[in-house]
Design an enzyme around this catalytic site. Structure first.
Site, short mmCIF file in Angstrom:
data_model
loop_
_atom_site.label_atom_id
_atom_site.label_comp_id
_atom_site.label_asym_id
_atom_site.label_seq_id
_atom_site.Cartn_x
_atom_site.Cartn_y
_atom_site.Cartn_z
N GLY A 1 47.26 28.23 35.36
CA GLY A 1 47.72 29.29 34.43
C GLY A 1 49.03 28.92 33.53
N TYR A 2 49.91 29.91 33.45
CA TYR A 2 51.27 29.86 33.01
C TYR A 2 51.84 28.80 33.25
CZ TYR A 2 49.93 34.39 31.20
OH TYR A 2 49.34 35.65 30.30
N ASP B 1 53.70 23.81 50.04
CA ASP B 1 53.86 25.04 49.84
C ASP B 1 55.27 25.37 49.47
OD1 ASP B 1 53.91 27.72 50.36
OD2 ASP B 1 53.64 27.88 52.46
N TYR C 1 47.70 47.84 38.24
CA TYR C 1 48.69 46.73 37.95
C TYR C 1 49.86 47.39 38.00
CZ TYR C 1 50.15 42.26 37.12
OH TYR C 1 51.06 41.07 37.01
N LYS D 1 56.37 43.15 41.00
CA LYS D 1 56.90 42.73 39.52
C LYS D 1 58.33 43.46 39.30
CE LYS D 1 53.71 39.99 38.55
NZ LYS D 1 54.11 38.36 38.58
N THR E 1 43.10 34.06 34.06
CA THR E 1 43.78 33.07 35.17
C THR E 1 42.73 33.37 36.38
OG1 THR E 1 45.36 34.56 36.16
CG2 THR E 1 46.00 33.00 34.02
#
Length: 398
Positions: free
Chosen positions: A55-56, A113, A239, A248, A279
């Site tokens: 992903g990003y 991890d 979301y 978030k 993603t």
């Protein structure tokens, strides 16, 4: 050398096998479309990228290495090959990224991890012995669970709305045929919300910054960012207004606290609100598949993939361009997605989308191919009928 005939397998948007050559080709394409530096004389700054294999995080890593000759360390948690399955896609992507960096590069990869104390100690030991101090910390982690390093308690994240139940509009496939359906989602309990915040919020980001500061590894002008997302009102119930949104928000609150703490050291901390992307994490979120398919149909070439967004981000982090901050001091990369005209067009298609109309309204074939590419499938130029060398070593590092 192990050669195996492999097939994707899996169910829905989750594949059990990854294709090594396909994963490598995806990285090659990202590398090819990332500008090389104008000059390549002095060594680049030092970065720690947490979540560097997908992903990003992968895009940020490739852009840092290709354009800015970054030194440092990438951390990912990837599965090796077994008798029954290939290695994970991120394993193969990391191996190819390291090959592209080559012997002249100075960037290592740690498979561990990132939530664990042991990973932090190994990473910081390496950074301290090789570089002394760090210029950038990129935190791009999406995980289903986290073990609290202080208590040993395992927390599991959930994808649920908050307050009341929600019927999410979904996109699935029957073979190549796109199907629009719905999924009833019960509201999260307080415990589920809190667990999701512990996994996906800013707690681990804070631990990493504190660990760097505690070892004296923060360079003057240090800048750390964590990836976030706001998205459309169409996906908000599951979301931004759901359990992930609570996480978030915690991430963004953490950024403000880190900003205050880093200011005396000359450092900065921000969340980065990225735009939509296909993603491995986003495909698990109900409604996002349909929304992204419709968004791409509206935007076409105006849809900014993770590589294009990473290039803009690094321009701002390195000072080549000014920081684009909103009123909450978040770096915004999502203006192309949330433009009013774009959202109006997506909303119109969303309301009209049914199984009978979605193929005409959305880029469903594009979306399905993008999901395959996450695992190295559906990549042009790859002979998927030929046996593949699935045993690929993790890059030599720490």
């Amino acid at each position: 050398m192990t050669l195996r005939q492999i097939k994707p397998g899996g169910r829905g948007f989750l594949y059990v096998n990854s294709h090594p050559e396909g994963c490598a080709a995806v990285v090659d394409e990202l590398w090819k479309h990332t500008p090389a530096p104008v000059t390549a004389t002095a060594p680049g700054p030092v970065a720690l990228v947490i979540g560097s294999s997908a992903g990003y995080g992968l895009a940020a890593t490739v852009t840092a290495l290709r354009t800015h000759r970054m030194r440092g360390l990438g951390i990912a948690f990837e599965a090796p090959e077994t008798e029954r399955r290939t290695a994970s896609a991120g394993w193969y992507r990391t191996a190819r990224t390291a090959e592209l960096v080559g012997a002249d590069g100075d960037f290592a990869f740690l498979n561990a991890d990132a939530f664990s104390t042991g990973a932090k100690e190994r990473a910081l030991d390496h950074l301290a012995s090789r570089y002394g101090r760090v210029d950038y910390l990129i935190h791009s982690v999406a995980a289903p669970r986290r073990t609290d390093p202080a208590t040993g308690e395992v927390h599991h994240s959930v994808l649920k709305p908050l307050g009341s139940a929600y019927r999410a509009k979904t996109l699935q496939f029957d073979g190549n045929v796109p199907l629009v359906g719905s999924q009833e989602l019960e509201p999260a309990t307080d415990a589920e919300r809190d667990a999701t915040v512990r996994v996906m919020g800013g707690a681990d980001w804070r631990l990493w910054v504190d660990a760097l500061a505690g070892r004296g590894l923060i360079h003057a002008g240090f800048h750390t960012v964590a990836l976030s997302y706001v998205g459309s009102e169409l996906t908000a119930p599951i979301y931004r207004a759901g359990t992930i949104g609570a996480a978030k928000q915690h991430l963004e609150d953490t950024a403000r606290g880190l900003q205050r703490d880093l200011a005396p050291l000359g450092g900065q901390a921000h969340t980065v609100v990225a735009g939509a992307a296909v993603t491995q994490a986003s495909t698990a979120i109900p409604s996002v598949a349909l929304y992204t398919s419709l968004l791409h149909a509206v935007l076409g070439d105006g849809f900014q993939n993770t590589g294009r967004q990473a290039a803009v981000l690094w321009q701002q982090l390195t000072g080549a361009a000014p920081l684009q901050l909103d009123e909450q001091q978040r770096i915004r990369l999502d203006g192309w997605e949330l433009d009013d005209k774009v959202q109006d067009a997506v909303r119109e298609r969303w309301l009209a989308a049914t199984t009978g109309t979605v193929a005409a309204l959305g880029d469903t074939a594009w979306f399905r191919a993008q999901v395959g590419r996450l695992y190295g499938w559906d990549v042009p130029g790859i002979d998927y009928d030929a046996p593949s060398r699935t045993t690929v070593p993790w890059p030599t590092g720490i």
